[in-house]
Design a protein around this motif. Structure first.
Motif, PDB file in Angstrom:
ATOM      1  N   LYS A  95      -6.766  -9.231 -10.173  1.00  0.00           N
ATOM      2  CA  LYS A  95      -7.032  -8.986  -8.746  1.00  0.00           C
ATOM      3  C   LYS A  95      -5.844  -8.267  -8.110  1.00  0.00           C
ATOM      4  N   ALA A  96      -6.080  -7.719  -6.932  1.00  0.00           N
ATOM      5  CA  ALA A  96      -5.052  -6.953  -6.215  1.00  0.00           C
ATOM      6  C   ALA A  96      -3.827  -7.801  -5.921  1.00  0.00           C
ATOM      7  N   LYS A  97      -2.655  -7.262  -6.273  1.00  0.00           N
ATOM      8  CA  LYS A  97      -1.396  -7.941  -6.008  1.00  0.00           C
ATOM      9  C   LYS A  97      -0.651  -7.272  -4.863  1.00  0.00           C
ATOM     10  N   GLU A  98      -0.655  -5.945  -4.818  1.00  0.00           N
ATOM     11  CA  GLU A  98       0.014  -5.199  -3.750  1.00  0.00           C
ATOM     12  C   GLU A  98      -0.863  -4.047  -3.301  1.00  0.00           C
ATOM     13  N   ALA A  99      -0.746  -3.706  -2.018  1.00  0.00           N
ATOM     14  CA  ALA A  99      -1.479  -2.574  -1.457  1.00  0.00           C
ATOM     15  C   ALA A  99      -0.644  -1.966  -0.339  1.00  0.00           C
ATOM     16  N   ASP A 100      -0.866  -0.689  -0.074  1.00  0.00           N
ATOM     17  CA  ASP A 100      -0.176  -0.059   1.041  1.00  0.00           C
ATOM     18  C   ASP A 100      -1.097   0.926   1.744  1.00  0.00           C
ATOM     19  N   SER A 101      -0.670   1.355   2.933  1.00  0.00           N
ATOM     20  CA  SER A 101      -1.425   2.328   3.712  1.00  0.00           C
ATOM     21  C   SER A 101      -0.462   3.065   4.639  1.00  0.00           C
ATOM     22  N   TYR A 102      -0.933   4.180   5.203  1.00  0.00           N
ATOM     23  CA  TYR A 102      -0.124   4.941   6.153  1.00  0.00           C
ATOM     24  C   TYR A 102      -1.036   5.578   7.196  1.00  0.00           C
TER      25      TYR A 102
END
Length: 147
Positions: free
Chosen positions: A54-61
């Protein structure tokens, strides 16, 4: 069809998520010029105890530009572009997906009188949900009345 995992998907999420956001805003001294107001931001989220795969880290801008008083007093022209949260690390390794989501908007806001604001806008996006085939496009007009 390529798939993208996203931290906002609560399936299999265990525990807490920690997030950090960095924002900046700049406005020129004079409005009505070709120089816009500028807004930028960057977000990162980490799941404390994600399940395997499963997702551990995510980012956005995001980046937004706004021009004020271009055609008449109190009007605004704006454009914005953002990458919604995108997984950058998966618990236990594994692929994060090849999809790069992108969403944009362009609008013009004006006041025909002191009690009313009209804001026509167009918006769109590519790979919005979880595959390369999730594209959107639309238009909207928002009218606000103040009494």
């Amino acid at each position: 069809r390529q798939r993208q995992m996203c931290i906002r998907d609560r399936k299999g999420a265990d525990g807490d998520t920690t997030g950090y956001a960095l924002r900046a805003y700049w406005r020129p001294d004079n409005s009505g010029t070709a120089t816009p107001e500028i807004s930028v931001g960057y977000d990162i989220k980490s799941a404390d105890t994600p399940a395997e795969g499963k997702a551990k880290e995510a980012d956005s801008y995001f980046v937004g530009l706004t021009w004020r008083d271009m055609f008449q007093g109190d009007d605004r022209i704006g454009i914005a572009i953002t990458q919604p949260l995108k997984v950058t690390a998966v618990e236990g390794g594994g692929a994060t997906g090849e999809v790069d989501p992108l969403v944009w908007e362009a609008y013009y806001s004006f006041k025909p009188n002191d009690s009313m604001e009209v804001r026509p806008a167009i918006f769109g996006g590519t790979d919005v949900e979880d595959s390369t085939e999730d594209d959107i496009f639309g238009a909207v007009v928002t009218t606000t009345f103040k009494f």
